[in-house]
Design an enzyme around this catalytic site. Structure first.
Site, PDB file in Angstrom:
ATOM      1  N   SER A 177      46.245  73.508  23.521  1.00  0.00           N
ATOM      2  CA  SER A 177      45.594  74.528  24.457  1.00  0.00           C
ATOM      3  C   SER A 177      44.379  75.323  22.802  1.00  0.00           C
ATOM      4  O   SER A 177      44.036  76.436  23.821  1.00  0.00           O
ATOM      5  CB  SER A 177      46.194  75.202  24.698  1.00  0.00           C
ATOM      6  OG  SER A 177      46.861  76.226  23.929  1.00  0.00           O
TER       7      SER A 177
ATOM      8  N   ASN B 286      56.812  82.548  23.728  1.00  0.00           N
ATOM      9  CA  ASN B 286      56.373  82.724  25.663  1.00  0.00           C
ATOM     10  C   ASN B 286      55.757  84.464  25.770  1.00  0.00           C
ATOM     11  O   ASN B 286      55.245  84.690  27.166  1.00  0.00           O
ATOM     12  CB  ASN B 286      57.183  82.004  26.311  1.00  0.00           C
ATOM     13  CG  ASN B 286      58.047  81.073  26.125  1.00  0.00           C
ATOM     14  OD1 ASN B 286      57.389  80.474  25.828  1.00  0.00           O
ATOM     15  ND2 ASN B 286      59.057  80.262  26.319  1.00  0.00           N
TER      16      ASN B 286
ATOM     17  N   THR C  40      25.907  86.983  66.971  1.00  0.00           N
ATOM     18  CA  THR C  40      27.204  86.096  67.573  1.00  0.00           C
ATOM     19  C   THR C  40      26.507  84.889  67.345  1.00  0.00           C
ATOM     20  O   THR C  40      25.769  84.361  68.556  1.00  0.00           O
ATOM     21  CB  THR C  40      27.437  86.698  68.460  1.00  0.00           C
ATOM     22  OG1 THR C  40      27.236  86.458  69.825  1.00  0.00           O
ATOM     23  CG2 THR C  40      28.078  88.049  68.237  1.00  0.00           C
ATOM     24  N   HIS C  41      27.178  83.484  67.201  1.00  0.00           N
ATOM     25  CA  HIS C  41      26.910  82.528  67.438  1.00  0.00           C
ATOM     26  C   HIS C  41      25.600  81.707  66.713  1.00  0.00           C
ATOM     27  O   HIS C  41      25.496  81.025  66.969  1.00  0.00           O
ATOM     28  CB  HIS C  41      26.758  81.712  68.832  1.00  0.00           C
ATOM     29  CG  HIS C  41      28.593  82.648  69.819  1.00  0.00           C
ATOM     30  ND1 HIS C  41      30.205  81.873  69.882  1.00  0.00           N
ATOM     31  CD2 HIS C  41      28.960  83.646  69.986  1.00  0.00           C
ATOM     32  CE1 HIS C  41      31.178  82.371  70.444  1.00  0.00           C
ATOM     33  NE2 HIS C  41      30.021  83.860  70.682  1.00  0.00           N
TER      34      HIS C  41
ATOM     35  N   SER D 293      10.438  72.497  43.638  1.00  0.00           N
ATOM     36  CA  SER D 293      11.475  71.130  44.008  1.00  0.00           C
ATOM     37  C   SER D 293      10.226  70.633  42.873  1.00  0.00           C
ATOM     38  O   SER D 293       8.292  71.347  42.437  1.00  0.00           O
ATOM     39  CB  SER D 293      10.350  70.912  44.967  1.00  0.00           C
ATOM     40  OG  SER D 293      10.070  69.723  45.447  1.00  0.00           O
TER      41      SER D 293
ATOM     42  N   LYS E 111       6.811  74.310  48.013  1.00  0.00           N
ATOM     43  CA  LYS E 111       8.425  75.510  48.014  1.00  0.00           C
ATOM     44  C   LYS E 111       8.764  75.809  46.828  1.00  0.00           C
ATOM     45  O   LYS E 111       8.402  75.856  46.342  1.00  0.00           O
ATOM     46  CB  LYS E 111       9.642  73.904  47.718  1.00  0.00           C
ATOM     47  CG  LYS E 111       9.423  72.334  49.033  1.00  0.00           C
ATOM     48  CD  LYS E 111      10.414  73.032  50.070  1.00  0.00           C
ATOM     49  CE  LYS E 111      11.621  72.872  49.957  1.00  0.00           C
ATOM     50  NZ  LYS E 111      12.688  71.696  49.615  1.00  0.00           N
TER      51      LYS E 111
ATOM     52  N   ASN F 148      13.044  77.280  47.235  1.00  0.00           N
ATOM     53  CA  ASN F 148      14.032  77.106  47.239  1.00  0.00           C
ATOM     54  C   ASN F 148      15.394  78.407  46.804  1.00  0.00           C
ATOM     55  O   ASN F 148      14.885  79.037  45.391  1.00  0.00           O
ATOM     56  CB  ASN F 148      14.783  76.307  46.825  1.00  0.00           C
ATOM     57  CG  ASN F 148      13.735  74.475  47.202  1.00  0.00           C
ATOM     58  OD1 ASN F 148      13.658  74.739  48.297  1.00  0.00           O
ATOM     59  ND2 ASN F 148      13.828  73.714  46.215  1.00  0.00           N
TER      60      ASN F 148
ATOM     61  N   GLU G 163      22.830  79.008  47.320  1.00  0.00           N
ATOM     62  CA  GLU G 163      23.205  77.777  47.540  1.00  0.00           C
ATOM     63  C   GLU G 163      23.841  77.721  46.558  1.00  0.00           C
ATOM     64  O   GLU G 163      24.823  77.534  46.859  1.00  0.00           O
ATOM     65  CB  GLU G 163      22.036  76.692  47.759  1.00  0.00           C
ATOM     66  CG  GLU G 163      21.308  77.064  48.341  1.00  0.00           C
ATOM     67  CD  GLU G 163      20.099  76.025  48.164  1.00  0.00           C
ATOM     68  OE1 GLU G 163      20.606  74.651  48.125  1.00  0.00           O
ATOM     69  OE2 GLU G 163      18.767  76.645  48.221  1.00  0.00           O
TER      70      GLU G 163
ATOM     71  N   TYR H  77      60.098  79.706  31.168  1.00  0.00           N
ATOM     72  CA  TYR H  77      58.438  78.877  30.716  1.00  0.00           C
ATOM     73  C   TYR H  77      58.722  77.267  30.762  1.00  0.00           C
ATOM     74  O   TYR H  77      59.707  77.368  30.585  1.00  0.00           O
ATOM     75  CB  TYR H  77      58.792  79.589  29.374  1.00  0.00           C
ATOM     76  CG  TYR H  77      56.733  79.045  28.522  1.00  0.00           C
ATOM     77  CD1 TYR H  77      55.814  79.133  29.467  1.00  0.00           C
ATOM     78  CD2 TYR H  77      57.287  77.463  28.600  1.00  0.00           C
ATOM     79  CE1 TYR H  77      54.867  78.729  28.426  1.00  0.00           C
ATOM     80  CE2 TYR H  77      56.116  77.089  28.160  1.00  0.00           C
ATOM     81  CZ  TYR H  77      54.528  77.892  27.776  1.00  0.00           C
ATOM     82  OH  TYR H  77      53.564  76.841  27.830  1.00  0.00           O
TER      83      TYR H  77
ATOM     84  N   GLN I  84      50.492  75.923  30.889  1.00  0.00           N
ATOM     85  CA  GLN I  84      49.667  75.922  29.818  1.00  0.00           C
ATOM     86  C   GLN I  84      47.942  75.794  30.863  1.00  0.00           C
ATOM     87  O   GLN I  84      47.203  76.425  30.637  1.00  0.00           O
ATOM     88  CB  GLN I  84      49.657  75.670  28.980  1.00  0.00           C
ATOM     89  CG  GLN I  84      48.611  75.525  27.647  1.00  0.00           C
ATOM     90  CD  GLN I  84      48.763  74.416  26.434  1.00  0.00           C
ATOM     91  OE1 GLN I  84      49.038  74.854  26.158  1.00  0.00           O
ATOM     92  NE2 GLN I  84      48.440  73.405  26.607  1.00  0.00           N
TER      93      GLN I  84
ATOM     94  N   LYS J 189      45.478  79.120  32.134  1.00  0.00           N
ATOM     95  CA  LYS J 189      44.650  79.797  31.536  1.00  0.00           C
ATOM     96  C   LYS J 189      43.262  79.293  31.759  1.00  0.00           C
ATOM     97  O   LYS J 189      42.110  80.123  31.917  1.00  0.00           O
ATOM     98  CB  LYS J 189      44.688  79.615  30.414  1.00  0.00           C
ATOM     99  CG  LYS J 189      45.298  80.798  29.612  1.00  0.00           C
ATOM    100  CD  LYS J 189      45.409  81.132  27.887  1.00  0.00           C
ATOM    101  CE  LYS J 189      47.011  79.269  27.858  1.00  0.00           C
ATOM    102  NZ  LYS J 189      48.113  80.163  28.578  1.00  0.00           N
TER     103      LYS J 189
HETATM  104  N1  ARG Z   1      50.099  77.474  24.362  1.00  0.00           N
HETATM  105  C1  ARG Z   1      51.220  77.797  25.557  1.00  0.00           C
HETATM  106  C2  ARG Z   1      50.578  78.637  26.836  1.00  0.00           C
HETATM  107  O1  ARG Z   1      49.425  78.566  26.926  1.00  0.00           O
HETATM  108  C3  ARG Z   1      51.984  78.902  24.304  1.00  0.00           C
HETATM  109  C4  ARG Z   1      53.244  79.516  24.829  1.00  0.00           C
HETATM  110  C5  ARG Z   1      53.854  78.111  24.728  1.00  0.00           C
HETATM  111  N2  ARG Z   1      55.290  77.903  23.878  1.00  0.00           N
HETATM  112  C6  ARG Z   1      56.074  77.114  24.054  1.00  0.00           C
HETATM  113  N3  ARG Z   1      57.640  76.958  24.332  1.00  0.00           N
HETATM  114  N4  ARG Z   1      55.856  76.086  23.948  1.00  0.00           N
HETATM  115  O2  ARG Z   1      51.570  77.833  27.403  1.00  0.00           O
END
Ligand code: ARG
Length: 461
Positions: A24, A111, A156-157, A278, A284, A286, A291, A318, A323, A326
């Site tokens: 990660s 964890n 409205t509408h 454009s 144009k 825009n 958007e 956990y 993971q 994030k």
């Molecule tokens: N990279 C892991 C996460 O984002 C960290 C926690 C990992 N814990 C484990 N027991 N593998 O969740």
């Protein structure tokens, strides 16, 4: 690839594809500062509680400070093959200071570490989002103050309905943003709780001092159950939800701006610096920003859905599924900040075209309710007054007139109660002025709304 910390249990090295799949660091490296600050607080506590030697604790803290400085200066780069930012920092520390580094992870698990880092990271992000929302709200109050008498049709509408002012319309968004701020503040409260000490799931046998760590890192209180401490991602879901609602507001506002700067409306003109051209059509201009905000709202809803779905089937405590939290929450946070940062100056620089708003208000019979109310004030039951006015509107459409230009004889032919003062009663300005009930579009009422919002912002500051 570096040797795994858990290599002792295994007889083979990890498959390179599994390593990549599992890693990660590509997205959690952004929490490097929080990870180091959390580790510094943890090491200090370990030293003070006599769990490790004071001298080792100091060595760890000094080492971590140098690592932080080296990352910030660009001297130290993240190892893309590391499992995550937690492993990276710890391995780097041990490589630099030797055996003392190996003691840092005493009484801690990744964890509770990751739960801590994420809370710390999001606390700072919530404050930044709040700052931007506040800035936009202040901008709207300022613009509203300048447009207290800018009459425009209310819809409205998407059909012209009753006369309001541009200020009144803007202040509706200020109310939404105030609620958004409230939701962010509320989320902050539940993010500001310290999970370290939960361990992997069952806390620890070491005599740790969780309150100490809590105080050092500036949290309000500690989590109360170690299983929950490592399993809880409500704070991410709440934040993604608050951001989703905020994005929904920005998206509705964006949709209106798209309409307002079309030739069909031309209520506003975007500054050249906040519009795009454009590649083929030379004429144009825009409203791409708005958007994109509308489009990105869907993406943020996707982040919220990712988080909710990811959590819904997880047994305690956990699970690696977590993971995935994030990328989703980081994307939501990044997206809303990006949108607000562009939206605010776009609003600040756009040109308001009051004449076009006024002209649109003059067509579409948006004073018809006021015409009926005129008769009611002179004693007619509302339903009769309503019917008479409907017939008058029909006559106007047939004769290509407006209620303002329809001759008095026409009025009188339908109802004798009409007098010359009908024209004053249905003038758009009068229609707006008379709507001075609390929350209404009359300038004095909108001024009160602006005062209210500014007071709330002051209270929150
Ligand atoms: N990279 C892991 C996460 O984002 C960290 C926690 C990992 N814990 C484990 N027991 N593998 O969740």
């Amino acid at each position: 690839m570096s040797v795994k910390m858990w290599a002792g249990r295994f007889t083979k090295e990890i498959d390179e594809r599994v390593n990549d799949f599992n890693s990660s660091i590509s997205f959690d490296a952004r929490m490097y500062k929080q990870d180091i600050e959390g580790s510094i607080a943890h090491a200090e506590m370990l030293g003070e509680c006599g769990i490790i030697d004071k001298s080792e604790s100091e060595k760890i803290i000094d080492g971590l400070k140098v690592i932080l400085a080296d990352i910030q200066s660009g001297k130290l780069e993240f190892d893309p093959t590391a499992e995550d930012i937690h492993m990276f920092n710890e391995a780097e520390l041990t490589a630099r200071i030797g055996d003392a580094g190996k003691r840092l992870h005493t009484a801690r698990s990744r964890n509770d570490q990751v739960a801590l880092d994420l809370r710390m990271y999001l606390k700072a992000e919530i404050k930044e989002i709040e700052k931007l929302v506040r800035e936009l709200t202040e901008t709207l109050c300022g613009l509203a103050e300048k447009n207290l008498n800018t009459v425009m049709p209310g819809y409205t509408h998407l059909q012209r309905a009753q006369p309001i002012t541009f200020a009144h319309h803007l202040m509706a968004y200020a109310q939404m943003l105030l609620r958004d701020l409230g939701r962010l503040e509320d989320t902050y409260k539940r993010t500001n709780i310290m999970p370290l000490g939960s361990g992997a799931l069952a806390s620890t046998t070491y005599p740790i001092d969780r309150q100490k760590v809590c105080g050092l890192l500036g949290f309000d209180e500690i989590t109360q159950n170690s299983l929950d401490g490592v399993s809880d991602r409500d704070f991410c879901i709440e934040l993604a939800s608050a951001i989703s609602i905020l994005m929904m507001h920005l998206s509705r506002f964006s949709e209106e701006i798209v309409l307002w700067c079309s030739w069909e409306f031309k209520f506003i003109e975007l500054d050249d610096a906040y519009a795009t051209g454009s590649s083929i059509m030379p004429q144009k201009k825009n409203p791409d920003i708005t958007e994109l905000i509308r489009g990105k709202t869907g993406r943020v809803y996707g982040d919220l859905t990712t988080l909710l779905t990811m959590m819904k089937g997880l047994s305690l405590a956990y699970n690696k599924d977590m993971q995935e939290d994030k990328e989703a929450i980081f994307d939501a946070v990044d997206t809303v900040k990006l949108c607000l940062t562009t939206f605010i100056p776009m609003i600040e620089t756009m040109k308001v075209i009051p004449e076009n708003m006024r002209n649109a208000a003059a067509r579409g019979f948006i004073n018809a309710t006021d015409c009926a109310d005129y008769l009611v004030k002179k004693g007619l039951p509302f339903r009769d007054a309503y019917k008479i006015t409907g017939t008058l509107v029909h006559t106007c459409i047939e004769k290509n007139l407006t209620l303002e230009t329809l001759p008095l004889e026409e009025y009188k032919s339908l109802c004798d109660t009409f007098e010359e003062d009908i024209y004053d009663a249905i003038s758009l300005e009068a229609c707006v002025m008379q709507r001075k009930a609390a929350g209404g579009p009359a300038p004095e009422s909108v001024m009160a709304q602006i005062g209210y919002v500014r007071r709330k912002l002051d209270e929150k500051a």
